[in-house]
Structures are given as structure tokens and as C-alpha cells.
Design an enzyme around this catalytic site. Structure first.
Site, PDB file in Angstrom:
ATOM      1  N   GLY A 103     -51.736 -12.331 -22.438  1.00  0.00           N
ATOM      2  CA  GLY A 103     -50.733 -13.461 -22.497  1.00  0.00           C
ATOM      3  C   GLY A 103     -50.041 -13.360 -23.805  1.00  0.00           C
ATOM      4  N   THR A 125     -50.073 -15.490 -26.479  1.00  0.00           N
ATOM      5  CA  THR A 125     -50.677 -16.125 -27.119  1.00  0.00           C
ATOM      6  C   THR A 125     -52.474 -15.504 -27.200  1.00  0.00           C
ATOM      7  OG1 THR A 125     -49.612 -17.835 -27.418  1.00  0.00           O
ATOM      8  CG2 THR A 125     -51.510 -18.222 -28.404  1.00  0.00           C
ATOM      9  N   GLY A 157     -43.872 -12.297 -13.274  1.00  0.00           N
ATOM     10  CA  GLY A 157     -44.621 -11.714 -14.288  1.00  0.00           C
ATOM     11  C   GLY A 157     -45.871 -11.496 -13.609  1.00  0.00           C
ATOM     12  N   ASP A 207     -49.271 -12.299 -14.407  1.00  0.00           N
ATOM     13  CA  ASP A 207     -50.022 -13.358 -14.481  1.00  0.00           C
ATOM     14  C   ASP A 207     -49.660 -14.088 -13.190  1.00  0.00           C
ATOM     15  OD1 ASP A 207     -47.471 -13.927 -15.823  1.00  0.00           O
ATOM     16  OD2 ASP A 207     -48.602 -15.289 -16.858  1.00  0.00           O
ATOM     17  N   ASP A 248     -49.992 -23.490 -14.711  1.00  0.00           N
ATOM     18  CA  ASP A 248     -50.578 -22.756 -15.468  1.00  0.00           C
ATOM     19  C   ASP A 248     -50.193 -23.184 -17.056  1.00  0.00           C
ATOM     20  OD1 ASP A 248     -51.762 -21.052 -17.190  1.00  0.00           O
ATOM     21  OD2 ASP A 248     -51.356 -19.168 -16.005  1.00  0.00           O
TER      22      ASP A 248
END
Length: 264
Positions: free
Chosen positions: A8, A10, A109, A111, A131
Site C-alpha cells: 500500500g 503507507t 487497484g 488491493d 477499507d
């Protein structure tokens, strides 16, 4: 064993699955866009050493990444340094075992598609995933089991950092849910605006999505690093699932492995 990697903006979340598909361990590390393949190998080696495990136990790898430069470094490290037998890069334009009902799957994406797959597998069709990461993503699986898209909005940390940088009289405060929406101090007012505000935004969007789909009883699943804190400010979630994304990556890997085996 299979290692899943969710890169991700972060944080990077890693999950290790045994041959039976059970999640053995999950851990998180900060995402650093300057990491090289050698540095990633060093960090990964440290985690395995800490767990008393050998990296050689990993035979297959599946990677979901929203950071292209790190996608390359992770893939190179796994293939050329770790010598993994198979490295899968999750991509919504390829067969991930779920129908993608949007015009251009390239805009989804990795994710998000992993969340959709895991949500459908774990909770059935008609599921909405919220999320809470760098961005807050809402991903929707309709009653036919099709990924229908969703919502992307600034996450809590982005909103908080922007506020602290631009409002000179406000200082950084802990991102926890206050007892009341009505703040009686600056700190409580900021916490209300950021944490309860994020919960209310998600509540409103989820309600609209349910109405647009005509699926008022859709299951709502929370995930991401700040999901547990958000639950203190809302009752919209049917469940909180911190392992959702890595399980979705595993399911996609398993689906594609089965397809390869069927072709042989």
C-alpha cells in the site's frame, strides 16, 4: 508455503499461508518507495528470523501493489534473490476468479480486487467492504457475485495531516473516537471531525450504495489499519476482518494455480 504481499501507499502487509491455505502469520511494515530489492530482502529476512522461520520455506509468492516502482523491486527480489518458484502479480485485467462489472478493469487497484474476492468467498455475494487505509476504499460485490466498483476518498491520515499542516493553531492529536460528536475541547472537536466524520461519510455512502443496488441487506465488512478505531464511532459494520486483503490475494493465487494445473 505461499507469501502474500500487499504493498500500500503507507503500509505493506505480508501474510504467510501453509499448504492447507491457513494463514500462519501476518505482519506489517512501513512502505518506503526508495527500497531496493536488496533492502526488501534484508527486511524480509529479519521478519523470518524474528519468527524463527527460514525464508527457504517460501515456494510461491503473490503480490498486490499500488506502488509501481515497488512492484518491480518486490518481483525482482522474489524471483532473483529468494528464488521463488512462482510469483503472481495481482491484476484486475487478468482472471482473478471474479467477474469485474466495470468498463475498464485497468482502473481497479489490485488491493480492491483482492478485497472483493475475499469478501465474496468469506461472506457471500452482496457484500460491501470499507477499507480504511491511506485512502478509504469502498468496494462492492453485488448479489450475483460481480465486482461492481465502489468509492475512493481521502483516508483519515491524509485528512488529519492536511488539517494539521494548514491550520496553524491546531496540533497533532491522537486519531481516536471521542465519546461525543459535540467536542468540548479543540482536541475532541478535531477527533470528532476526523474520526466520527469519516465514520459518518462511510455510513452515508454505504447507505446510498445499498439503495442504488437495491440490496438493503448487503453485508458490510470493515478492514484496514484504522477499522478497529472507526468501529467505536459507528454500528454499520457486520464484521471487522483485518486479514481480508491477504486472504483475497491468496484466493486469487489459488484460482490461477488451479487454472494452470488444469491446462497441464
Amino acid at each position: 508455503m505461499l507469501l502474500t504481499v500487499d504493498v500500500g501507499n503507507t503500509q505493506t502487509t505480508l501474510g504467510l499461508f501453509d499448504e492447507g491455505g491457513e494463514l500462519v502469520v501476518q505482519w506489517r511494515m512501513a512502505t518506503d518507495r526508495t527500497d531496493t530489492a536488496d533492502e526488501l530482502h534484508e527486511r524480509l529476512f529479519g521478519y523470518f528470523l524474528m519468527l524463527g522461520m527460514k525464508m527457504e520455506s517460501v515456494t510461491d509468492v503473490a503480490i498486490s501493489s499500488v506502488v509501481p516502482i515497488l512492484s518491480q523491486q518486490w518481483s525482482y527480489m522474489m524471483t532473483n534473490v529468494l528464488k521463488a518458484e512462482d510469483v503472481l502479480m495481482v491484476d484486475a485485467t487478468r482472471d482473478c476468479g471474479i467477474a469485474v462489472g466495470i468498463p475498464d478493469p485497468r482502473q481497479v487497484g489490485a488491493d480492491r480486487i483482492a478485497n472483493a474476492v475475499a469478501a465474496r468467498d468469506s461472506y457471500g455475494p452482496s457484500t460491501i467492504v470499507v477499507d480504511f487505509g491511506t485512502a478509504t476504499n469502498i468496494d462492492v460485490v453485488d448479489k450475483t457475485g460481480t465486482f461492481r466498483g465502489g468509492v475512493i476518498m481521502p483516508g483519515l491520515l491524509l485528512s488529519a495531516n492536511s488539517l494539521f499542516e494548514r491550520a496553524a493553531k491546531l496540533s497533532s492529536v491522537p486519531l481516536v473516537a471521542p465519546e461525543h460528536a459535540l467536542g468540548v475541547s479543540t482536541e475532541c472537536a478535531v477527533q470528532s471531525g476526523i474520526v466520527i466524520g469519516a465514520a459518518c461519510a462511510a455510513e452515508g455512502l454505504v447507505a446510498r450504495i445499498k439503495s442504488e443496488l437495491g440490496e438493503p441487506d448487503a453485508t458490510v465488512v470493515g478492514t484496514g489499519g484504522l477499522a478497529e478505531e472507526i468501529t467505536r464511532a459507528t454500528d454499520m459494520f457486520d464484521t471487522i476482518d483485518p486479514d481480508l486483503t491477504v486472504r483475497g490475494i491468496y484466493s486469487i493465487w489459488r484460482h490461477r494455480a488451479a487454472k494452470r494445473a488444469a491446462r497441464k
